[in-house]
Design a protein around this motif. Structure first.
Motif, PDB file in Angstrom:
ATOM      1  N   HIS A  46     -55.651  21.304 -43.092  1.00  0.00           N
ATOM      2  CA  HIS A  46     -55.410  21.923 -41.785  1.00  0.00           C
ATOM      3  C   HIS A  46     -56.736  22.178 -41.076  1.00  0.00           C
ATOM      4  N   ASP A  64     -55.266  32.311 -38.519  1.00  0.00           N
ATOM      5  CA  ASP A  64     -54.699  31.346 -37.572  1.00  0.00           C
ATOM      6  C   ASP A  64     -53.761  30.371 -38.277  1.00  0.00           C
ATOM      7  N   ARG A 115     -50.481  32.218 -39.094  1.00  0.00           N
ATOM      8  CA  ARG A 115     -49.569  32.389 -37.946  1.00  0.00           C
ATOM      9  C   ARG A 115     -48.679  31.163 -37.774  1.00  0.00           C
ATOM     10  N   GLU A 116     -49.239  29.985 -37.977  1.00  0.00           N
ATOM     11  CA  GLU A 116     -48.423  28.769 -37.873  1.00  0.00           C
ATOM     12  C   GLU A 116     -47.388  28.702 -38.998  1.00  0.00           C
ATOM     13  N   ALA A 151     -44.260  30.976 -38.484  1.00  0.00           N
ATOM     14  CA  ALA A 151     -43.258  30.398 -37.579  1.00  0.00           C
ATOM     15  C   ALA A 151     -42.292  29.467 -38.296  1.00  0.00           C
ATOM     16  N   LYS A 152     -42.699  28.979 -39.489  1.00  0.00           N
ATOM     17  CA  LYS A 152     -41.831  28.072 -40.248  1.00  0.00           C
ATOM     18  C   LYS A 152     -40.914  28.820 -41.220  1.00  0.00           C
ATOM     19  N   ASP A 209     -44.422  34.273 -28.207  1.00  0.00           N
ATOM     20  CA  ASP A 209     -44.692  33.669 -29.520  1.00  0.00           C
ATOM     21  C   ASP A 209     -43.549  33.856 -30.519  1.00  0.00           C
TER      22      ASP A 209
END
Length: 603
Positions: free
Chosen positions: A195, A211, A214-215, A218-219, A232
């Protein structure tokens, strides 16, 4: 002879013994480190270890001065985890009268100076200053029960989600195995995929940053809580979401918090739950629905991990009160469908029972019999409630649509299979093992389920047989049960059965003991100052229990704790399901008067 490497490492020296130059996950625990399945930090640590991760635990770090305990193991590759303790830190420290308890049960020698108040907040804020871009994951009772707006009895105020009071990244709420495993697998995938937002340390090791996390958040679809801006929110606000009244609106009108709480409790106890959203200032608290209950195989895996079952050697010669209490006990299941209004078990573990296999239970008992100081007596074969092992709905499709917080109040659900035969089989199999002289039942027994007519003679017979065997073979002189009150009005608010069932059970207990020639006591638990309870109700309680020749010992003044129906009634003045007003004794003098009725026999 145990080796130091039999425990998860707690120092840099112990990491060096394993040849590690870093850890993947570092857990900060507010409890002493006991490597036992009853201690949350040990469970999560062993679970991640079984996934091939390098896990270290820093138990009870010194939060004063230069914070060296927080820096000593360096930066983890994945995240810091905060495990604030097996009990809520404030309940662990203070009585209902806000007096200091005699000892801290989860600290060496019961010391009170080993943990701060609200360790989740204290530890998180220290780590955030030292490691600004490292993810911090909150777990355990303290964060789990403060994942959304709640009333804090010790601060005497409504508080927002604990994520608003500290700079943590997310909460894995409830029993944390599933969300933690999902999280580490997604983070490991991010490292394997190189990543672009990864951090590389001085050794060239790839490390997760906030960071990246945070991605990943969301999953994730289940059993986490986090805070974000409106734009968001993963997938945006949909018609399937439940949008709670905002924190600010609830502060202005506490009745709105009561309205919210019904949704919070129902969604904590549903198999097919909905996502909860609550605006707080310019941010939103997002609470994904819980995972479906674990399977028996998954629960067995958690209990079968290679625990030493002992405190870390650093505590040699020191007493850890909570460990002394549970060292020779065995947990048979998780969850509780009682739904008592003052209890947080269903908010944390859920109402659906997940039971261990007979093989897993016997394996643990056999391990206990090999402990050098074991004398043949098990202190408990139990769970949140002693007699719910393997009990579940007869038709699972009915349970999947149900949102009742209790399966046994106001009446026992006709879909509930309350068969006591599997539990009797466990008791008998355990007692037949070499090295076992006697097994006691220390967990609370639901006597209403023993007295219920199950409309099935085999189940009714099993309940009678269980009652007899419990009283004759598994009582260590005193059997503790929890009628909680004598007033049906108060008991209805508590979601407890009528006091007449306690009378009926006491008659059976006395008759069984008399016939068997046993001199045993039935010890009832009672609560004063519970919402709905008046001084007149307490006077009636004193009268009735005196007539039954009880000099009450196991009593407590109601303590409002986060995320219960009773606390919501106490703090808002409204019942969350009826929105009717509920009286509560609140002043120290009102509470003292109610409590004094327990002790009519004292001058």
């Amino acid at each position: 002879m145990a080796n130091l490497t039999d425990w998860l490492p707690t120092t840099r020296k112990e990491m060096d013994l394993r040849g590690w130059n870093h850890a993947d996950v570092i857990l900060f625990s507010a409890d002493a480190y006991v490597d036992h399945p009853a201690f949350g930090a040990a469970v999560i640590g062993r679970l991640l270890e079984a996934e091939g991760l390098r896990v270290a635990i820093v138990p009870q770090p010194d939060w004063h001065g230069d914070f060296r305990d927080f820096k000593k193991l360096g930066r983890p590759r994945l995240f810091f985890g905060i495990s604030p303790g097996c009990m809520d830190s404030m309940v662990n420290k203070y009585t209902a009268a806000r007096r200091l308890r005699s000892e801290d049960a989860y600290s060496p020698d019961g010391r009170h100076d080993m943990r701060p108040e609200y360790p989740t907040i204290v530890y998180t804020n220290i780590l955030r200053k030292l490691f600004p871009d490292v993810p911090i994951v909150l777990g355990g009772i303290e964060a789990s029960l403060r994942r959304v707006m709640h009333y804090d009895y010790w601060q005497e105020s409504f508080r927002p989600s604990i994520l608003m009071d500290c700079d943590g990244d997310l909460i894995t709420y409830g029993m944390g195995e599933k969300p933690t495993l999902e999280l580490v697998r997604l983070l490991s995938d991010a490292i394997e995929d190189f990543h672009p937002l990864l951090h590389y340390d001085e050794n060239g090791e790839a490390c997760i940053t906030r960071d990246v996390l945070r991605e990943v958040i969301a999953k994730m679809s289940h059993q986490i809580a986090f805070v974000c801006k409106l734009e968001d929110i993963p997938g945006g606000i949909t018609e399937d979401d439940i949008v709670l009244h905002s924190y600010e609106d609830c502060l202005k009108q506490p009745r709105l918090h009561a309205e919210n709480f019904r949704h919070i409790e129902e969604e904590s106890n549903k198999i097919q739950a909905q996502r909860l959203l609550q605006q707080t200032k310019d941010k939103w608290v997002v609470i994904n629905p819980p995972y479906p209950p674990l399977t028996s195989e998954e629960l067995d895996h958690s209990f079968d991990l290679p625990y030493t079952r002992l405190p870390h050697p650093k505590y040699n010669g020191k007493r850890i009160p909570a460990y002394d209490m549970i060292r020779f006990s065995v947990t048979l299941h998780r969850g509780c469908f009682g739904g008592c209004a003052f209890c947080t078990i269903s908010a944390h573990q859920g109402k659906f029972i997940v039971s261990r296999s007979k093989e897993s239970i016997l394996k643990e008992v056999k391990a206990i019999t090999q402990m050098p100081d074991f004398k043949g007596y098990l202190s408990d074969l139990g769970g949140p409630s002693a007699n719910m092992y393997r009990m579940r709905g007869k038709r699972q499709e009915v349970c999947e649509k149900c949102k009742r917080p209790s399966c046994i109040h106001p009446a026992i659900c006709p879909n509930l299979n309350g068969d006591h035969r599997p539990l009797l089989d466990i008791y008998r199999a355990v007692d037949a093992l070499p090295g076992i002289k006697k097994s006691f039942i220390g967990s609370g027994v639901r006597y209403d389920m023993l007295l219920h007519d199950w409309k099935n003679e085999a189940m009714n017979h099993a309940a009678r047989e269980y009652t007899k065997e419990l009283i004759i073979k598994h009582v260590s002189g005193r059997l503790k049960v929890a009628p909680e009150h004598t007033s049906d009005t108060v008991l209805n608010i508590m979601r407890k059965p009528s006091f007449k069932l306690f009378r009926e059970f006491k008659n059976i207990f006395d008759a069984t003991c008399s016939k068997a020639g046993l001199r045993q006591q039935l010890i009832p638990y009672f609560i004063s100052s519970h919402p709905g309870c008046t001084e007149q109700d307490m006077a009636e309680l004193a009268k009735l229990t005196r007539e039954m020749n009880f000099k009450l010992e196991q009593v407590q003044d109601f303590t409002p704790t986060p995320m219960t129906v009773s606390t919501t009634c106490w703090a808002t003045g409204y019942h969350p399901y009826t929105l009717e007003k509920v009286f509560s004794a609140k002043t120290p003098e009102e509470k003292r008067k109610q409590n004094s009725y327990f002790f009519w026999y004292k001058k």
